[in-house]
Design a protein around this motif. Structure first.
Motif, PDB file in Angstrom:
ATOM      1  N   UNK A 119      -6.887  -1.711   0.382  1.00  0.00           N
ATOM      2  CA  UNK A 119      -7.370  -0.781  -0.219  1.00  0.00           C
ATOM      3  C   UNK A 119      -6.050   0.435  -0.291  1.00  0.00           C
ATOM      4  N   UNK A 120      -6.027   0.430   1.462  1.00  0.00           N
ATOM      5  CA  UNK A 120      -5.045   1.709   1.482  1.00  0.00           C
ATOM      6  C   UNK A 120      -3.351   1.100   1.079  1.00  0.00           C
ATOM      7  N   UNK A 121      -3.506   0.393   1.082  1.00  0.00           N
ATOM      8  CA  UNK A 121      -1.928  -0.330   0.550  1.00  0.00           C
ATOM      9  C   UNK A 121      -1.361  -0.037  -0.806  1.00  0.00           C
ATOM     10  N   UNK A 122      -2.766  -0.479  -1.487  1.00  0.00           N
ATOM     11  CA  UNK A 122      -2.813  -0.871  -2.997  1.00  0.00           C
ATOM     12  C   UNK A 122      -2.619   0.585  -3.425  1.00  0.00           C
ATOM     13  N   UNK A 123      -3.298   1.599  -2.958  1.00  0.00           N
ATOM     14  CA  UNK A 123      -3.612   3.015  -3.638  1.00  0.00           C
ATOM     15  C   UNK A 123      -2.365   4.331  -3.202  1.00  0.00           C
ATOM     16  N   UNK A 124      -1.420   3.317  -1.889  1.00  0.00           N
ATOM     17  CA  UNK A 124       0.096   3.579  -1.650  1.00  0.00           C
ATOM     18  C   UNK A 124       1.012   2.933  -3.174  1.00  0.00           C
ATOM     19  N   UNK A 125       0.579   1.694  -3.692  1.00  0.00           N
ATOM     20  CA  UNK A 125       1.309   1.275  -4.626  1.00  0.00           C
ATOM     21  C   UNK A 125       1.615   1.969  -6.195  1.00  0.00           C
ATOM     22  N   UNK A 126       0.163   2.455  -5.299  1.00  0.00           N
ATOM     23  CA  UNK A 126       0.067   3.136  -7.402  1.00  0.00           C
ATOM     24  C   UNK A 126       0.228   4.144  -7.354  1.00  0.00           C
ATOM     25  N   UNK A 127      -0.163   5.254  -6.350  1.00  0.00           N
ATOM     26  CA  UNK A 127       0.705   6.584  -6.265  1.00  0.00           C
ATOM     27  C   UNK A 127       1.942   6.842  -6.827  1.00  0.00           C
ATOM     28  N   UNK A 128       2.561   5.676  -5.854  1.00  0.00           N
ATOM     29  CA  UNK A 128       3.931   5.574  -5.954  1.00  0.00           C
ATOM     30  C   UNK A 128       4.857   5.691  -8.175  1.00  0.00           C
ATOM     31  N   UNK A 129       4.037   3.950  -8.257  1.00  0.00           N
ATOM     32  CA  UNK A 129       4.239   4.429  -9.462  1.00  0.00           C
ATOM     33  C   UNK A 129       3.647   5.249 -10.574  1.00  0.00           C
ATOM     34  N   UNK A 141     -10.407 -10.041  -0.914  1.00  0.00           N
ATOM     35  CA  UNK A 141      -9.831  -8.757  -0.685  1.00  0.00           C
ATOM     36  C   UNK A 141     -10.022  -7.653  -1.160  1.00  0.00           C
ATOM     37  N   UNK A 142      -9.168  -8.083  -2.665  1.00  0.00           N
ATOM     38  CA  UNK A 142      -9.396  -7.342  -3.994  1.00  0.00           C
ATOM     39  C   UNK A 142     -10.222  -6.361  -3.970  1.00  0.00           C
ATOM     40  N   UNK A 143     -11.613  -7.639  -3.994  1.00  0.00           N
ATOM     41  CA  UNK A 143     -12.912  -7.498  -4.914  1.00  0.00           C
ATOM     42  C   UNK A 143     -13.348  -6.002  -4.615  1.00  0.00           C
ATOM     43  N   UNK A 144     -13.943  -6.336  -3.099  1.00  0.00           N
ATOM     44  CA  UNK A 144     -13.939  -5.723  -1.994  1.00  0.00           C
ATOM     45  C   UNK A 144     -13.369  -4.035  -2.051  1.00  0.00           C
ATOM     46  N   UNK A 145     -12.336  -4.490  -1.992  1.00  0.00           N
ATOM     47  CA  UNK A 145     -11.490  -2.736  -1.956  1.00  0.00           C
ATOM     48  C   UNK A 145     -12.234  -2.455  -2.970  1.00  0.00           C
ATOM     49  N   UNK A 146     -12.012  -3.110  -3.682  1.00  0.00           N
ATOM     50  CA  UNK A 146     -12.484  -1.932  -4.946  1.00  0.00           C
ATOM     51  C   UNK A 146     -13.477  -1.837  -5.639  1.00  0.00           C
ATOM     52  N   UNK A 147     -14.047  -2.466  -4.846  1.00  0.00           N
ATOM     53  CA  UNK A 147     -15.804  -2.666  -4.869  1.00  0.00           C
ATOM     54  C   UNK A 147     -16.471  -0.883  -5.279  1.00  0.00           C
ATOM     55  N   UNK A 148     -16.536  -0.458  -4.620  1.00  0.00           N
ATOM     56  CA  UNK A 148     -17.303   1.532  -5.415  1.00  0.00           C
ATOM     57  C   UNK A 148     -16.198   1.852  -7.071  1.00  0.00           C
ATOM     58  N   UNK A 149     -15.398   1.236  -7.117  1.00  0.00           N
ATOM     59  CA  UNK A 149     -14.363   1.878  -8.018  1.00  0.00           C
ATOM     60  C   UNK A 149     -15.061   1.221  -9.701  1.00  0.00           C
ATOM     61  N   UNK A 150     -15.807   0.031  -9.228  1.00  0.00           N
ATOM     62  CA  UNK A 150     -15.999  -1.556 -10.684  1.00  0.00           C
ATOM     63  C   UNK A 150     -17.614  -1.277 -11.193  1.00  0.00           C
ATOM     64  N   UNK A 151     -17.571  -1.161 -12.490  1.00  0.00           N
ATOM     65  CA  UNK A 151     -18.493  -1.070 -13.224  1.00  0.00           C
ATOM     66  C   UNK A 151     -19.382  -2.878 -12.048  1.00  0.00           C
ATOM     67  N   UNK A 185      -8.134 -12.022  12.062  1.00  0.00           N
ATOM     68  CA  UNK A 185      -8.310 -11.491  11.212  1.00  0.00           C
ATOM     69  C   UNK A 185      -9.564 -10.234  10.965  1.00  0.00           C
ATOM     70  N   UNK A 186     -10.096  -9.364  10.366  1.00  0.00           N
ATOM     71  CA  UNK A 186     -10.824  -8.996  10.211  1.00  0.00           C
ATOM     72  C   UNK A 186     -10.797  -9.012   9.155  1.00  0.00           C
ATOM     73  N   UNK A 187     -12.179  -9.704   8.120  1.00  0.00           N
ATOM     74  CA  UNK A 187     -12.544  -8.844   6.998  1.00  0.00           C
ATOM     75  C   UNK A 187     -12.390  -7.728   6.952  1.00  0.00           C
ATOM     76  N   UNK A 188     -13.655  -6.785   7.404  1.00  0.00           N
ATOM     77  CA  UNK A 188     -13.263  -5.687   7.080  1.00  0.00           C
ATOM     78  C   UNK A 188     -12.124  -4.880   7.189  1.00  0.00           C
ATOM     79  N   UNK A 189     -11.017  -5.380   7.964  1.00  0.00           N
ATOM     80  CA  UNK A 189     -10.087  -4.332   8.512  1.00  0.00           C
ATOM     81  C   UNK A 189      -8.865  -5.290   7.224  1.00  0.00           C
ATOM     82  N   UNK A 190      -8.668  -6.052   6.833  1.00  0.00           N
ATOM     83  CA  UNK A 190      -8.621  -6.596   5.671  1.00  0.00           C
ATOM     84  C   UNK A 190      -7.920  -5.557   4.443  1.00  0.00           C
ATOM     85  N   UNK A 191      -9.816  -5.563   4.019  1.00  0.00           N
ATOM     86  CA  UNK A 191     -10.577  -4.496   3.234  1.00  0.00           C
ATOM     87  C   UNK A 191      -9.557  -3.307   2.677  1.00  0.00           C
ATOM     88  N   UNK A 192      -9.656  -2.694   4.267  1.00  0.00           N
ATOM     89  CA  UNK A 192      -9.477  -1.405   4.392  1.00  0.00           C
ATOM     90  C   UNK A 192      -7.925  -1.373   3.721  1.00  0.00           C
TER      91      UNK A 192
END
Length: 632
Positions: free
Chosen positions: A242-252, A537-547, A232-239
């Protein structure tokens, strides 16, 4: 999301009036439409109240198959339904509505009960198969949507809320065993506070036919066995997160009405709002503002909304507001409350609905997915633990002499003492637990106390699980999360659904997408907390959009200010008056005199002790409300 009712004769008889009464009781869940259906022989009836979110003009239920063989009443949402619908239509199925719910009926025509494997979302539904003379009732994988049932006088009743079963004719009475378990914070996914009323557990279906009623599991969280996988690579896990959460949000975000977002000052809801704002029209955010600065996350939420450029609405909630609406909120919840946060959620949902929104996103499930709770930290610190030295350390810990606090805890649960030693809980935590258990046990009536003597509520809770199949071999934190998912999370946290649906508000939970969760369950514990960061994983996945303040911030549980902080406030006055009233005298589990003496001592305590007693005062008050409102 909607309200559903089903009635089935199994040796007894029921009336059309009972079905209609039960359906009317759920009008708050579905203010946009109502329908009932009874089969020609009067054996089965279905009821439905509709909250129109998809297929606004032609989504009336119950829904009938083309040949009249099947009838369906459904509550919830099936995400990604459109490709499934197109495939079914290409294979000759004819749809009668524009609702997502109808895919369940046509999938069943092709696949029978295995069709549930193709359904993605939060749902509960009841399907009647006329040819097989079989009723099938299904609840989603996490228990987001409720589904209750009871048998009385040869009739099986099912509904989205207990109050509908009572309206149909089921008698209201306390289930003493459930009260015993829940006052010690032990929740069984099948039990309720109402005698004879059960729940279809999450990830299960109920099958009923003449002479048979059984519960079948179709899904469970499968945490991997063995130590963490090394690749399990940290960077791949974070990516991937991010991808799977964005898909879940898009569906909802798919709806025929605007979709908003409930926003706190924390990571989970901020990440949802930020990702939703990037990939769709910017959803409006709603946040509670409490009248006590230490519990008020509104300023942080407001700064997040400004940072993301979304419209923001504050919903102020005072302790006086909680006092005024406590009884109604508890009546809708049908459950014990340990804090006024349930009333606050009830008022937030009312405000969101009055703003013209029928559906919103919310952040429940992130802590379950990424081990964000404080109680997860000791298990995270243990890591995968497979060495002989570790097992030796556990063995030595278990045979040591008990401390005074451990002896007090052991009076309620010897098993809990052993678990605390395995997890290495601090003496401060044990002292606090011992004190709370001592106070609680001291308030019980003599008769009730004698009936539960020598019964360990925590062992009873743990003993319901198949340890070898469901827990053995998993990382310690995954074992803790599994037990949490099967207890307080579904039994208490997800009960917010009733507060939301009291006002006809559908709340969608992207973190509880089962495909996303199945991926997240495989993340090794060493990546869940990293470099001193929880939920890495979540904190890093969302870092670009968080304050920066949210990115660096810690976990703040959603709690309303304790009623006991200031004994002169209206919320505490309401609790005090209720606990001195007829509801307390009629409640068969607690000694009125002992409760009164505790109330008398409260004003003289320091702030910390008073605040620590708030969960107990809230629980007692809510039990009194249930006693009175449901005439238990």
């Amino acid at each position: 999301m909607c309200g559903l009712v089903a009635v089935m004769a199994r040796g007894g008889a029921w009336t059309r009036d009972a079905l209609e009464r039960a359906t009317d009781t759920l009008a708050h869940r579905g203010p946009d439409g109502r329908g009932t259906w009874v089969n020609p022989h009067g054996k089965v009836g279905l009821g439905h109240t509709r909250l129109s979110v998809i297929g606004l003009e032609n989504g009336v239920q119950p829904i009938c198959s083309e040949d009249g063989r099947l009838h369906l009443s459904a509550n919830g949402e099936f995400y990604g339904f459109e490709p499934i619908r197109r495939d079914l239509e290409n294979r000759g199925h004819v749809f009668a509505t524009g609702s997502d719910s109808e895919i369940a009926l046509h999938l069943y025509e092709e696949r029978g009960r295995s069709c549930v494997e193709s359904l993605r979302g939060e749902f509960a539904f009841v399907l009647w198969d006329e040819n097989l003379q079989t009723l099938w009732a299904v609840r989603d994988r996490f228990g987001i949507k409720p589904l209750y049932y009871a048998e009385a006088d040869g009739v099986l009743y099912l509904a989205s809320e207990v109050k509908a079963l009572l309206a149909a004719g089921v008698h209201a009475a306390w289930d003493e065993e459930t009260v015993f378990q829940q006052i010690f914070a032990c929740f069984d996914t099948e039990r309720t506070l109402f005698r004879g009323v059960r729940q279809v557990p999450p990830g299960h279906g109920l099958v009923a036919r003449e002479g048979e009623l059984r519960i079948e599991r179709y899904w469970d969280v499968e945490y991997p066995r063995g130590a963490s996988v090394s690749d399990w690579d940290p960077a791949t896990c974070v990516d991937q997160v991010r991808y799977r959460l964005e898909e879940s949000i898009r569906l909802r975000m798919r709806a025929d009405v605007p979709v908003g977002c409930l926003l706190s000052g924390g990571l989970d809801s901020s990440a949802l709002l930020g990702m939703a704002a990037r990939h769709s029209s910017r959803p409006k955010a709603f946040s509670i503002s409490f009248d006590h600065a230490a519990y008020d996350e509104e300023p942080v939420a407001r700064r997040t909304a400004r940072h993301l450029g979304v419209e923001f609405e504050t919903v102020p909630v005072s302790q006086g507001d909680c006092a005024d609406h406590f009884s109604d909120a508890v009546w809708h919840a049908e459950a014990i409350q340990a804090n006024a946060h349930g009333v606050a959620r009830y008022l937030l949902s009312r405000a969101v609905r009055r703003s013209g929104y029928k559906t919103v996103l919310a952040g429940e499930g992130a802590d379950e997915l990424f081990a964000g709770y404080e109680f997860c930290r000791p298990a995270l610190d243990l890591g995968p633990r497979r060495g002989v030295i570790d097992w030796l350390r556990i063995g030595l810990a278990l045979i040591g002499a008990q401390s005074p606090a451990e002896r007090k805890v052991a009076g309620t649960s010897a098993w809990l003492v052993r678990v605390s030693r395995i997890l290495g809980l601090s003496s401060e935590v044990l002292d606090s637990l011992a004190g709370k258990l001592d106070i609680l046990n001291g308030l019980l009536t003599k008769d009730f106390s004698e009936r539960i003597a020598k019964r360990d509520p925590y062992w009873i809770f743990f003993d319901q699980f198949d340890y070898r199949k469901q827990l053995a071999g998993r990382e310690p934190v995954k074992q803790v999360l599994y037990l949490w998912l099967k207890s307080l999370f579904v039994g208490y946290n997800l009960a917010a659904e009733r507060a939301d649906m009291a006002h006809g508000l559908e709340v969608r939970l992207p973190y509880l997408d089962h495909l996303f969760f199945e991926f997240g369950s495989r993340i090794p514990s060493r990546l869940l907390a990293r470099d001193g960061q929880p939920k890495f994983p979540l904190r890093e996945a969302a870092r670009p959009i968080l304050t920066e303040e949210v990115y660096r911030g810690g976990k703040n549980p959603f709690l309303a200010p304790p009623s006991t902080l200031q004994p002169e406030n209206r919320l505490f006055e309401m609790c005090r008056d209720t606990l001195r009233g007829p509801g307390m005298r009629d409640l068969p589990f607690f000694d009125t005199g002992r409760v009164t003496r505790l109330l008398d001592r409260l004003p003289g305590m320091d702030d910390g002790r008073r605040a620590a007693l708030d969960p107990l005062i809230m629980a007692l008050t809510s039990l009194c409300v249930l006693q009175e409102r449901y005439d238990m």
